[in-house]
Scaffold this motif. Sequence first.
Motif: not given
Length: 205
Positions: A42-48, A89-102, A70-74
């Motif tokens: 889930v993206d922290i920032r979504m419309p509506v 937990g949380f994952l930065l949006k600029d993590e690589g594909p393997q990090e996302l899968i893991s 899913l989040t960004t710095f700041g």
Amino acid sequence: MVRHGVRLILRHADGIDVVAEASDGRQAADMAAAHRPDVALVDIRMPVCDGLAAIAPLLALDPAPRIVMLTTFGEEDNVVRALREGATGFLLKDEGPQELISAVRAAAAGDAVLSPGVTGTVIARMLRGSEADTAVGEDRMVRLTAREREVLAMLGEGLSNQDIAGRLGIGIGTVKSHVGAILDKTGSASRVQAALLAHQAGLTS
């Protein structure tokens, strides 16, 4: 664009099926209720309706999905709120594909997912407190057995179920049972909350 990229990455990963997509938090909860996924990314920032608002209805499902934000710095304040409300937990949006899968696999296995880029800052914010906080932490642990306290301390170290099983010489199924009991007895909504409780109560150095 973010959703499209995530879908492409996960659909090519062995053992992962993308069963639904949503454009806002409310729709995410509705789609999860219909498809009952193991993990909700889930993206922290979504419309509506943002991702933070989706946490409670997602956790109200039975069984509830593991929620990875899913989040960004700041956005540390939002991450803290998400973890307090029960996100896995949380994952930065600029993590690589393997990090996302893991991360998706780890969440599905019941492990915490904490992106190292902002973990230190977030944990420090969540652990700021007083002696009263420590006392509250001790009160929440009063029902735990000695073994469950051991497992809780290892959760505080960030160990996975497999790591805990290896250290204690027990099966992963037994570890999962202990973790489930810890969450239930302490009122923790996720492993992350339990790990923070371990720090709060002084079980970790």
